[in-house]
Design a protein around this motif. Structure first.
Motif, PDB file in Angstrom:
ATOM      1  N   HIS A  74     -33.175 -16.905  78.971  1.00 55.87           N
ATOM      2  CA  HIS A  74     -33.792 -18.048  79.552  1.00 55.87           C
ATOM      3  C   HIS A  74     -33.029 -18.981  80.361  1.00 55.87           C
ATOM      4  O   HIS A  74     -31.874 -19.258  80.181  1.00 55.87           O
ATOM      5  N   TYR A  75     -33.202 -19.032  81.596  1.00 60.16           N
ATOM      6  CA  TYR A  75     -32.694 -19.798  82.503  1.00 60.16           C
ATOM      7  C   TYR A  75     -33.314 -20.528  83.608  1.00 60.16           C
ATOM      8  O   TYR A  75     -34.621 -19.871  83.917  1.00 60.16           O
ATOM      9  N   ILE A  76     -33.007 -21.727  84.102  1.00 59.52           N
ATOM     10  CA  ILE A  76     -33.510 -22.131  85.327  1.00 59.52           C
ATOM     11  C   ILE A  76     -32.433 -22.281  86.340  1.00 59.52           C
ATOM     12  O   ILE A  76     -31.544 -22.941  86.194  1.00 59.52           O
ATOM     13  N   ALA A  77     -32.522 -21.815  87.831  1.00 59.19           N
ATOM     14  CA  ALA A  77     -31.650 -22.079  88.674  1.00 59.19           C
ATOM     15  C   ALA A  77     -32.304 -22.775  89.971  1.00 59.19           C
ATOM     16  O   ALA A  77     -33.203 -22.012  90.524  1.00 59.19           O
ATOM     17  N   ILE A  78     -31.565 -23.808  90.289  1.00 57.68           N
ATOM     18  CA  ILE A  78     -32.331 -24.505  91.578  1.00 57.68           C
ATOM     19  C   ILE A  78     -31.187 -24.487  92.678  1.00 57.68           C
ATOM     20  O   ILE A  78     -30.160 -25.024  92.642  1.00 57.68           O
ATOM     21  N   GLY A  79     -31.461 -23.978  93.708  1.00 52.95           N
ATOM     22  CA  GLY A  79     -30.645 -23.508  94.863  1.00 52.95           C
ATOM     23  C   GLY A  79     -31.283 -24.210  96.035  1.00 52.95           C
ATOM     24  O   GLY A  79     -32.288 -24.779  96.306  1.00 52.95           O
ATOM     25  N   THR A  80     -30.452 -24.134  97.113  1.00 55.25           N
ATOM     26  CA  THR A  80     -30.734 -24.617  98.230  1.00 55.25           C
ATOM     27  C   THR A  80     -31.789 -23.854  99.107  1.00 55.25           C
ATOM     28  O   THR A  80     -32.554 -24.159  99.890  1.00 55.25           O
ATOM     29  N   ASP A  81     -32.252 -22.479  98.574  1.00 57.68           N
ATOM     30  CA  ASP A  81     -33.113 -21.581  99.171  1.00 57.68           C
ATOM     31  C   ASP A  81     -34.176 -21.418  98.049  1.00 57.68           C
ATOM     32  O   ASP A  81     -35.534 -21.360  98.739  1.00 57.68           O
ATOM     33  N   VAL A  82     -33.903 -21.111  97.186  1.00 56.45           N
ATOM     34  CA  VAL A  82     -34.846 -20.766  96.056  1.00 56.45           C
ATOM     35  C   VAL A  82     -34.951 -21.615  94.739  1.00 56.45           C
ATOM     36  O   VAL A  82     -33.833 -21.921  94.271  1.00 56.45           O
ATOM     37  N   ILE A  83     -35.902 -21.526  93.914  1.00 57.84           N
ATOM     38  CA  ILE A  83     -35.795 -21.971  92.444  1.00 57.84           C
ATOM     39  C   ILE A  83     -36.179 -20.761  91.776  1.00 57.84           C
ATOM     40  O   ILE A  83     -37.120 -19.819  91.865  1.00 57.84           O
ATOM     41  N   SER A  84     -35.425 -20.277  90.838  1.00 57.29           N
ATOM     42  CA  SER A  84     -35.621 -18.974  90.088  1.00 57.29           C
ATOM     43  C   SER A  84     -35.256 -19.356  88.636  1.00 57.29           C
ATOM     44  O   SER A  84     -34.540 -20.158  88.162  1.00 57.29           O
ATOM     45  N   TYR A  85     -36.499 -18.617  87.935  1.00 56.58           N
ATOM     46  CA  TYR A  85     -36.195 -18.858  86.534  1.00 56.58           C
ATOM     47  C   TYR A  85     -36.863 -17.842  85.735  1.00 56.58           C
ATOM     48  O   TYR A  85     -37.457 -16.782  86.262  1.00 56.58           O
ATOM     49  N   ASN A  86     -36.367 -17.768  84.468  1.00 61.18           N
ATOM     50  CA  ASN A  86     -36.819 -16.698  83.323  1.00 61.18           C
ATOM     51  C   ASN A  86     -37.069 -17.553  82.176  1.00 61.18           C
ATOM     52  O   ASN A  86     -36.001 -18.026  81.648  1.00 61.18           O
TER      53      ASN A  86
END
Length: 96
Positions: A13-25
């Motif tokens: 389980h993760y959430i990553a907020i970056g300058t180009d994309v938001i990715s999560y599982n």
């Protein structure tokens, strides 16, 4: 063995907020989601509940997906990144 299983499940389980994309599982999901900021339809910023002092972001994506991110210390640190990136994409941050 139980602690190993807990660690394995938590690491998925993760959430990553970056300058180009938001990715999560999300927990118990095998699908990884990646959304460029351009794919955001709207974002609502609101209290988690009436009895809780925490706030949350609700990201609504063009494909119908929705992601809820509860504001914690890490999210508070990048709050201005989120707000500025939404402004760059002409997306209003709605409060309720």
């Amino acid at each position: 063995m139980i602690s190993g299983l807990c660690f394995y499940v938590a690491s998925k389980h993760y959430i990553a907020i970056g300058t180009d994309v938001i990715s999560y599982n999300l927990l118990f999901s095998s699908k990884e989601h990646m959304h460029p900021w351009e794919d955001i339809e709207k974002v609502i910023y609101k209290p988690v509940s009436s009895s809780d002092n925490r706030w949350q972001y609700e990201f609504f994506f063009n494909d119908g997906e929705k992601l809820i991110v509860i504001e914690n210390g890490y999210i508070a640190e990048i709050k201005y990144l989120i707000i500025n990136r939404l402004k760059d994409e002409n997306i209003n941050l709605k409060s309720s």
